[in-house]
Scaffold this motif. Structure first.
Motif, PDB file in Angstrom:
ATOM      1  N   VAL A   1      -4.736  14.399  -3.499  1.00 39.14           N
ATOM      2  CA  VAL A   1      -5.953  14.790  -4.205  1.00 39.14           C
ATOM      3  C   VAL A   1      -5.786  14.794  -5.722  1.00 39.14           C
ATOM      4  N   THR A   2      -4.557  14.648  -6.194  1.00 35.27           N
ATOM      5  CA  THR A   2      -4.326  14.617  -7.639  1.00 35.27           C
ATOM      6  C   THR A   2      -4.853  13.317  -8.221  1.00 35.27           C
ATOM      7  N   LYS A   3      -5.655  13.430  -9.270  1.00 36.86           N
ATOM      8  CA  LYS A   3      -6.243  12.249  -9.905  1.00 36.86           C
ATOM      9  C   LYS A   3      -5.152  11.343 -10.461  1.00 36.86           C
ATOM     10  N   ASN A   4      -5.318  10.056 -10.286  1.00 32.86           N
ATOM     11  CA  ASN A   4      -4.381   9.090 -10.842  1.00 32.86           C
ATOM     12  C   ASN A   4      -4.417   9.168 -12.364  1.00 32.86           C
TER      13      ASN A   4
ATOM     14  N   ILE B   1      -9.702  -3.589  -1.567  1.00 31.35           N
ATOM     15  CA  ILE B   1      -8.850  -2.636  -2.292  1.00 31.35           C
ATOM     16  C   ILE B   1      -9.196  -1.201  -1.915  1.00 31.35           C
ATOM     17  N   HIS B   2      -8.192  -0.338  -2.045  1.00 30.43           N
ATOM     18  CA  HIS B   2      -8.433   1.100  -1.996  1.00 30.43           C
ATOM     19  C   HIS B   2      -8.814   1.563  -3.404  1.00 30.43           C
ATOM     20  N   ILE B   3      -9.728   2.524  -3.473  1.00 36.78           N
ATOM     21  CA  ILE B   3     -10.149   3.053  -4.774  1.00 36.78           C
ATOM     22  C   ILE B   3     -10.029   4.570  -4.773  1.00 36.78           C
ATOM     23  N   ALA B   4     -10.304   5.183  -5.908  1.00 41.07           N
ATOM     24  CA  ALA B   4     -10.196   6.641  -6.062  1.00 41.07           C
ATOM     25  C   ALA B   4     -10.978   7.346  -4.961  1.00 41.07           C
ATOM     26  N   GLY B   5     -10.369   8.323  -4.344  1.00 40.53           N
ATOM     27  CA  GLY B   5     -10.973   9.068  -3.240  1.00 40.53           C
ATOM     28  C   GLY B   5     -10.359   8.714  -1.906  1.00 40.53           C
ATOM     29  N   ASP B   6      -9.882   7.464  -1.771  1.00 39.73           N
ATOM     30  CA  ASP B   6      -9.263   7.055  -0.507  1.00 39.73           C
ATOM     31  C   ASP B   6      -7.951   7.793  -0.251  1.00 39.73           C
ATOM     32  N   GLY B   7      -7.305   8.238  -1.323  1.00 40.05           N
ATOM     33  CA  GLY B   7      -6.030   8.941  -1.166  1.00 40.05           C
ATOM     34  C   GLY B   7      -6.159  10.279  -0.462  1.00 40.05           C
ATOM     35  N   LYS B   8      -7.381  10.819  -0.418  1.00 36.32           N
ATOM     36  CA  LYS B   8      -7.587  12.117   0.245  1.00 36.32           C
ATOM     37  C   LYS B   8      -7.256  12.043   1.726  1.00 36.32           C
TER      38      LYS B   8
ATOM     39  N   TYR C   1       7.463   1.327  -8.074  1.00 35.32           N
ATOM     40  CA  TYR C   1       6.483   2.320  -8.531  1.00 35.32           C
ATOM     41  C   TYR C   1       6.781   3.639  -7.829  1.00 35.32           C
ATOM     42  N   LEU C   2       7.022   4.699  -8.613  1.00 39.89           N
ATOM     43  CA  LEU C   2       7.482   5.967  -8.068  1.00 39.89           C
ATOM     44  C   LEU C   2       6.372   7.000  -7.896  1.00 39.89           C
ATOM     45  N   GLY C   3       5.155   6.683  -8.324  1.00 40.29           N
ATOM     46  CA  GLY C   3       4.083   7.677  -8.282  1.00 40.29           C
ATOM     47  C   GLY C   3       3.132   7.532  -7.118  1.00 40.29           C
ATOM     48  N   SER C   4       3.420   6.615  -6.205  1.00 39.27           N
ATOM     49  CA  SER C   4       2.484   6.285  -5.137  1.00 39.27           C
ATOM     50  C   SER C   4       2.105   7.473  -4.268  1.00 39.27           C
ATOM     51  N   LEU C   5       3.082   8.309  -3.900  1.00 40.64           N
ATOM     52  CA  LEU C   5       2.821   9.426  -2.990  1.00 40.64           C
ATOM     53  C   LEU C   5       2.574  10.734  -3.727  1.00 40.64           C
ATOM     54  N   LYS C   6       2.317  10.645  -5.023  1.00 44.23           N
ATOM     55  CA  LYS C   6       2.072  11.843  -5.832  1.00 44.23           C
ATOM     56  C   LYS C   6       0.639  11.931  -6.357  1.00 44.23           C
ATOM     57  N   GLN C   7      -0.117  10.837  -6.221  1.00 45.88           N
ATOM     58  CA  GLN C   7      -1.466  10.837  -6.781  1.00 45.88           C
ATOM     59  C   GLN C   7      -2.359   9.862  -6.028  1.00 45.88           C
ATOM     60  N   ASP C   8      -3.660  10.022  -6.247  1.00 44.87           N
ATOM     61  CA  ASP C   8      -4.688   9.202  -5.602  1.00 44.87           C
ATOM     62  C   ASP C   8      -4.672   7.784  -6.180  1.00 44.87           C
TER      63      ASP C   8
ATOM     64  N   ASP D   1       0.843  -1.189   0.000  1.00 43.67           N
ATOM     65  CA  ASP D   1       0.000   0.000   0.000  1.00 43.67           C
ATOM     66  C   ASP D   1       0.882   1.243   0.000  1.00 43.67           C
ATOM     67  N   LYS D   2       0.256   2.407  -0.086  1.00 44.81           N
ATOM     68  CA  LYS D   2       1.003   3.660  -0.070  1.00 44.81           C
ATOM     69  C   LYS D   2       1.775   3.779   1.248  1.00 44.81           C
ATOM     70  N   ASP D   3       3.035   4.148   1.142  1.00 49.67           N
ATOM     71  CA  ASP D   3       3.915   4.188   2.315  1.00 49.67           C
ATOM     72  C   ASP D   3       3.789   5.521   3.053  1.00 49.67           C
ATOM     73  N   THR D   4       2.600   5.762   3.577  1.00 52.37           N
ATOM     74  CA  THR D   4       2.343   6.968   4.366  1.00 52.37           C
ATOM     75  C   THR D   4       1.110   6.728   5.226  1.00 52.37           C
ATOM     76  N   LEU D   5       0.958   7.535   6.267  1.00 52.59           N
ATOM     77  CA  LEU D   5      -0.249   7.444   7.087  1.00 52.59           C
ATOM     78  C   LEU D   5      -1.473   7.854   6.273  1.00 52.59           C
ATOM     79  N   PRO D   6      -2.631   7.247   6.481  1.00 56.65           N
ATOM     80  CA  PRO D   6      -2.975   6.255   7.505  1.00 56.65           C
ATOM     81  C   PRO D   6      -2.865   4.812   7.029  1.00 56.65           C
ATOM     82  N   TYR D   7      -2.118   4.577   5.939  1.00 52.41           N
ATOM     83  CA  TYR D   7      -2.052   3.231   5.365  1.00 52.41           C
ATOM     84  C   TYR D   7      -0.862   2.433   5.889  1.00 52.41           C
ATOM     85  N   SER D   8       0.255   3.120   6.135  1.00 48.59           N
ATOM     86  CA  SER D   8       1.483   2.449   6.561  1.00 48.59           C
ATOM     87  C   SER D   8       2.120   3.205   7.725  1.00 48.59           C
ATOM     88  N   TYR D   9       3.034   2.533   8.429  1.00 45.50           N
ATOM     89  CA  TYR D   9       3.722   3.147   9.564  1.00 45.50           C
ATOM     90  C   TYR D   9       4.748   4.169   9.078  1.00 45.50           C
TER      91      TYR D   9
END
Length: 385
Positions: free
Chosen positions: A159-162, A147-154, A175-182, A44-52
């Motif tokens: 907030v940038t659309k995938n 799964i996480h879907i569009a909107g969960d990244g907020k 994958y280098l775009g994980s923390l740049k888009q939803d 998953d995305k390596d940031t809160l609230p998904y990862s430590y």
């Protein structure tokens, strides 16, 4: 291409996959003697609230103050990440086994995973993953979570659309775009799978089979869902059965139908919705009847148009379509004798074109005969028109 959930709850699944890797590849050889195999993992995305994100657990998400019961050592695993292409598609079965043996799972916080973001990267990074043009392209997606879907990244301020483009590093496979888009929408994933003619097989544990079946039903791309045992011990049978269903099913998918109503009618005994045939035997010919109906006509359309008809898992056929907005017989067709139009007009494109002040189907009526019912009756009818 085997795409696997690498969160900690899949640890026993990984160990069984390592043991069954040889059996799994034997299933592939039964389908084809010319196949490649690759492996990818997701969490998953390596940031809160998904990862430590605290320093200790960001480096070892599995950290606990308790020692492992079996080893007596502190529990450890590699840092979390979104998606990693561990091995691109190759013919080397030995490399596939070595890749599996070298890997360990990771961990994260919430239960839904970023699997569909990973699946979108697999589909969009066509060349980096190693798909071949003239081949049946299948992704086996194994998970025990939703799964996480569009909107969960907020929740993480994303907030940038995938954008759905490939953002996998060619050297590291990460994958280098994980923390740049939803996260992507399900339809984004569906469309990318269709575009690159990739068939997903979802190997899912009991709690989430229903969810993936609904997703599979939504997809216009050919797909399959199988029930994965809690430790993936049935993965070989699951893949074999799913491959049989997929390779014996033929359906058509049409993407670009702007201006046309397109009806597809499978001409076979065992029809599967929406427009396919099942239980097709090797060497058997299947026929489809495709009807194009022009719904709207734009004189500015660039013609001819090439409409892609995708046969999932096989290839794409392009149908050359042209249409005519107006009849050109006014310019080219000869004038039919005026006697057809009561000598008061001419027939150019079938119907009579009447000269003023005459009217009627055969120009037989005029204002001065309005009081005459006889001239305003249809043939073989007593009703006045």
């Amino acid at each position: 291409y085997y795409l696997m959930d690498f969160s900690y709850s899949m640890k026993d699944d990984l160990e069984n996959l390592k043991l069954l890797a040889g059996n799994l590849t034997e299933v592939f050889t039964q389908i084809s003697n010319d196949f490649t195999i690759g492996f990818g993992t997701f969490i998953d995305k390596d940031t809160l609230p998904y990862s430590y994100t605290d320093p200790l657990r960001s480096q070892n998400p599995c950290y606990t103050e308790y020692l492992d019961i079996l080893t007596g050592l502190p529990t450890s695993c590699r840092p979390s990440y979104s998606f990693r292409n561990e091995m691109k598609l190759e013919r080397s079965l030995e490399k596939f086994r070595e890749t599996l043996d070298a890997l360990t799972v990771s961990s994260n916080i919430d239960f839904p995973e970023g699997g569909f973001e990973a699946l979108l990267q697999v589909a969009s990074c066509y060349d980096k993953i190693g798909f071949r043009q003239k081949s049946r392209k299948i992704v086996i997606y194994a998970s025990d979570a939703g799964i996480h879907i569009a909107g969960d990244g907020k929740l993480a301020g994303l907030v940038t659309k995938n954008d759905g483009t490939c953002k996998v590093d060619v050297d590291t496979g990460e994958y280098l775009g994980s923390l740049k888009q939803d996260y992507p929408t399900i339809e984004q994933v569906n469309q990318m799978l269709i575009r690159n003619n990739i068939i997903p097989i979802f190997a899912i544990e009991q709690d989430y089979v229903g969810l993936y079946e609904k997703i599979s039903d939504h997809m216009t791309q050919l797909s399959d869902v199988g029930l994965l045992s809690p430790d993936s011990s049935n993965i070989v049978e699951l893949v074999r059965d799913a491959l049989y269903r997929i390779t014996s099913t033929i359906n058509l998918v049409i993407l670009n139908d702007r201006g046309y109503k397109i009806d597809i009618k499978p001409l076979c005994d065992e029809i599967v919705p929406p427009q396919g045939c099942s239980n097709v035997k090797h060497g058997e010919t299947v026929e489809f009847e495709v009807t194009f109906t022009l719904e709207k006509c734009d004189p500015e359309d660039v013609l001819p148009r090439w409409i892609p008809i995708i046969i999932p898992g096989f290839d794409t056929v392009f149908v050359k379509v042209t249409h005519q907005c107006d009849c050109d017989c006014y310019d080219n067709a000869p004038v039919i004798g005026e006697d057809v139009c009561s000598n008061h007009g001419a027939s150019l494109c079938g119907p009579c074109e009447c000269r003023d002040p005459y009217f009627g189907e055969n120009c037989e009526c005029s204002p001065r005969y309005q009081k005459s019912d006889a001239l305003c009756k249809s043939p073989n009818s007593n009703m006045v028109c």
